[in-house]
Design an enzyme around this catalytic site. Structure first.
Site, PDB file in Angstrom:
ATOM      1  N   ASP A 126       0.852  -1.199   0.000  1.00  0.00           N
ATOM      2  CA  ASP A 126       0.000   0.000   0.000  1.00  0.00           C
ATOM      3  C   ASP A 126       0.883   1.243   0.000  1.00  0.00           C
ATOM      4  OD1 ASP A 126      -2.069   1.757   0.221  1.00  0.00           O
ATOM      5  OD2 ASP A 126      -2.759   1.099   2.196  1.00  0.00           O
ATOM      6  N   HIS A 179      -9.780  -1.343  -7.310  1.00  0.00           N
ATOM      7  CA  HIS A 179      -9.533  -0.167  -6.464  1.00  0.00           C
ATOM      8  C   HIS A 179      -8.598   0.833  -7.157  1.00  0.00           C
ATOM      9  CE1 HIS A 179      -8.730   2.384  -3.095  1.00  0.00           C
ATOM     10  NE2 HIS A 179      -7.465   2.026  -3.022  1.00  0.00           N
TER      11      HIS A 179
HETATM   12  C1  HEM Z   1      -9.665  -0.004   2.819  1.00  0.00           C
HETATM   13  C2  HEM Z   1      -8.893   1.029   2.644  1.00  0.00           C
HETATM   14  C3  HEM Z   1      -7.845   1.063   1.570  1.00  0.00           C
HETATM   15  C4  HEM Z   1      -6.897   0.131   1.289  1.00  0.00           C
HETATM   16  C5  HEM Z   1      -6.615  -1.180   2.016  1.00  0.00           C
HETATM   17  C6  HEM Z   1      -6.166   0.619   0.145  1.00  0.00           C
HETATM   18  C7  HEM Z   1      -5.132  -0.063  -0.461  1.00  0.00           C
HETATM   19  C8  HEM Z   1      -4.526   0.327  -1.649  1.00  0.00           C
HETATM   20  C9  HEM Z   1      -3.573  -0.448  -2.379  1.00  0.00           C
HETATM   21  C10 HEM Z   1      -3.075  -1.840  -1.965  1.00  0.00           C
HETATM   22  C11 HEM Z   1      -3.218   0.265  -3.476  1.00  0.00           C
HETATM   23  C12 HEM Z   1      -2.226  -0.156  -4.584  1.00  0.00           C
HETATM   24  C13 HEM Z   1      -0.810   0.268  -4.316  1.00  0.00           C
HETATM   25  C14 HEM Z   1      -0.610   1.756  -4.220  1.00  0.00           C
HETATM   26  O1  HEM Z   1      -0.452   2.428  -5.215  1.00  0.00           O
HETATM   27  O2  HEM Z   1      -0.658   2.249  -3.107  1.00  0.00           O
HETATM   28  C15 HEM Z   1      -3.936   1.509  -3.430  1.00  0.00           C
HETATM   29  C16 HEM Z   1      -3.842   2.518  -4.364  1.00  0.00           C
HETATM   30  C17 HEM Z   1      -4.464   3.729  -4.263  1.00  0.00           C
HETATM   31  N1  HEM Z   1      -5.397   4.102  -3.330  1.00  0.00           N
HETATM   32 FE1  HEM Z   1      -6.082   2.948  -1.826  1.00  0.00          FE
HETATM   33  N2  HEM Z   1      -6.676   1.835  -0.225  1.00  0.00           N
HETATM   34  C18 HEM Z   1      -7.717   2.141   0.610  1.00  0.00           C
HETATM   35  C19 HEM Z   1      -8.516   3.266   0.572  1.00  0.00           C
HETATM   36  C20 HEM Z   1      -8.321   4.340  -0.279  1.00  0.00           C
HETATM   37  C21 HEM Z   1      -9.074   5.565  -0.262  1.00  0.00           C
HETATM   38  C22 HEM Z   1     -10.225   5.865   0.704  1.00  0.00           C
HETATM   39  C23 HEM Z   1      -8.543   6.373  -1.223  1.00  0.00           C
HETATM   40  C24 HEM Z   1      -8.913   7.782  -1.638  1.00  0.00           C
HETATM   41  C25 HEM Z   1      -9.758   8.566  -1.024  1.00  0.00           C
HETATM   42  C26 HEM Z   1      -7.466   5.647  -1.871  1.00  0.00           C
HETATM   43  C27 HEM Z   1      -6.665   6.136  -2.869  1.00  0.00           C
HETATM   44  C28 HEM Z   1      -5.742   5.394  -3.557  1.00  0.00           C
HETATM   45  C29 HEM Z   1      -5.005   5.898  -4.702  1.00  0.00           C
HETATM   46  C30 HEM Z   1      -5.052   7.321  -5.268  1.00  0.00           C
HETATM   47  C31 HEM Z   1      -4.205   4.851  -5.162  1.00  0.00           C
HETATM   48  C32 HEM Z   1      -3.251   4.855  -6.356  1.00  0.00           C
HETATM   49  C33 HEM Z   1      -4.024   4.490  -7.610  1.00  0.00           C
HETATM   50  C34 HEM Z   1      -3.105   4.479  -8.834  1.00  0.00           C
HETATM   51  O3  HEM Z   1      -2.759   5.561  -9.288  1.00  0.00           O
HETATM   52  O4  HEM Z   1      -2.765   3.380  -9.274  1.00  0.00           O
HETATM   53  N3  HEM Z   1      -7.348   4.423  -1.258  1.00  0.00           N
HETATM   54  N4  HEM Z   1      -4.734   1.531  -2.309  1.00  0.00           N
END
Ligand code: HEM
Length: 309
Positions: A149, A223
């Site tokens: 993450d 996601h």
């Molecule tokens: C249950 C809660 C969440 C989990 C476990 C989670 C986990 C992850 C994971 C594993 C990734 C892929 C690796 C990375 O680029 O970081 C990711 C990407 C991302 N997450 Fe989350 N996330 C959560 C909630 C959120 C929320 C609430 C937002 C925004 C309000 C968000 C925004 C993003 C963004 C902007 C990316 C990058 C997308 C890209 O450009 O590929 N995440 N998240």
């Protein structure tokens, strides 16, 4: 001289302690708040001296209602508001009250605990701690669901400052940051019951290598497909997992710093309402948001003013 931000742009440490405090009804909060501002500055300075490589920092965010109650400068930061829930067909990003938020980072539990105890000793007479989450670095930076993450976070000082700090669009608050937090609980049993290939389709990345799925392979409800609102609109995420076996509570404390709150809101809308509407983020079938609060993290210079020092 540019205003000095709080340590919002720091990278992950091994541990984090997150606290939300709400003022008690009718309490005289002004003097205590002054002392808290001075203490936050003190804790950061002391950390650099005592543990220069300890990844220690203490960031304070202030909610919309608290800002007004404390008589802090008006007009407020342009996008500081009470977070409105984002209601999708199946899942909701709830809104919960928060007056002050503390994000305590460090490479040991001891320093996070000590900073929390120091802050509590000052705040306790006028406020109640309504949320406390102890986050930890899980293996190679993975969330508790097993995926790395933070990979697509802005990297390097320039990019992180551009996406993480208020710029010239709101000159009075340049160097401050919008801080949005949500405490998510996971249905880990249901997620783990999926074959790894299916889990990967939920996130849009391969689990062990952390490599992004190519276009055409990544599902539209993954996601990382819905949370991505473009290379010119990013936020700084500093999420950490937490877990408690006795209560069977495994979760992610989502925390983001951003130059504009509208970017975060757009991400949430795409995740919860869907794009197109109804095509919501499949991660939400395994993760529910239990809290959701917007704060503003003013610069250190502003905290100094607020402290009267
Ligand atoms: C249950 C809660 C969440 C989990 C476990 C989670 C986990 C992850 C994971 C594993 C990734 C892929 C690796 C990375 O680029 O970081 C990711 C990407 C991302 N997450 Fe989350 N996330 C959560 C909630 C959120 C929320 C609430 C937002 C925004 C309000 C968000 C925004 C993003 C963004 C902007 C990316 C990058 C997308 C890209 O450009 O590929 N995440 N998240």
């Amino acid at each position: 001289m540019d205003p000095q931000p709080q340590n919002v742009l720091d990278y992950h440490s091994a541990n984090a302690l997150y606290m939300v405090w709400n003022f008690k009804e009718g309490a005289a909060v002004q003097d205590v708040f002054k002392r808290v501002c001075a203490l936050v500055i003190n804790l950061n300075h002391s950390a650099y001296t005592r543990f220069p490589d300890g990844g220690v920092s203490c960031v304070m965010g202030i909610g919309h209602d608290a800002w007004l109650q404390l008589g802090l400068p008006v007009p407020l930061p342009k996008e500081l508001e009470n977070f409105e829930p984002v209601v999708g067909q199946k899942h909701t990003a709830v809104s919960t009250k928060g007056d002050l938020h503390f994000h305590l980072r460090g490479n040991s539990d001891s320093i996070c605990y000590d900073m929390a105890a120091d802050l509590s000793a000052v705040l306790d007479p006028v406020a109640a701690c309504v949320e406390e989450v102890h986050g930890f670095r899980y293996w190679d930076g993975r969330s508790i669901i097993g995926f790395v993450d933070g990979t697509e976070n802005p990297q390097g000082a320039g990019e992180r400052a551009y996406f993480g700090l208020v710029g010239d669009a709101d000159p009075a608050y340049r160097g401050g940051s919008y801080l949005f937090v949500q405490k998510y609980m996971h249905d880990l049993a249901a997620f783990k019951a999926l074959p790894v290939e299916e889990q990967e389709r939920v996130i849009g990345r391969y689990k062990y290598s952390d490599v992004e799925m190519p276009d055409g392979v990544k599902p539209g409800n993954a996601h990382s497909a819905l949370a991505n609102v473009g290379d010119d609109r990013k936020i700084i995420r500093d999420n950490m997992p937490f877990g408690n076996m006795a209560r069977n509570e495994m979760g992610t404390y989502f925390i983001a710093y951003a130059s504009t709150f509208s970017t975060v809101k757009e991400m949430l809308t795409r995740m919860f309402t869907g794009d197109p509407e109804g095509n919501y983020d499949r991660l939400l079938d395994f993760s529910s948001a239990k809290t959701g609060t917007l704060f503003f993290a003013p610069t250190l210079d502003m905290l100094k003013d607020f402290s009267g020092g």
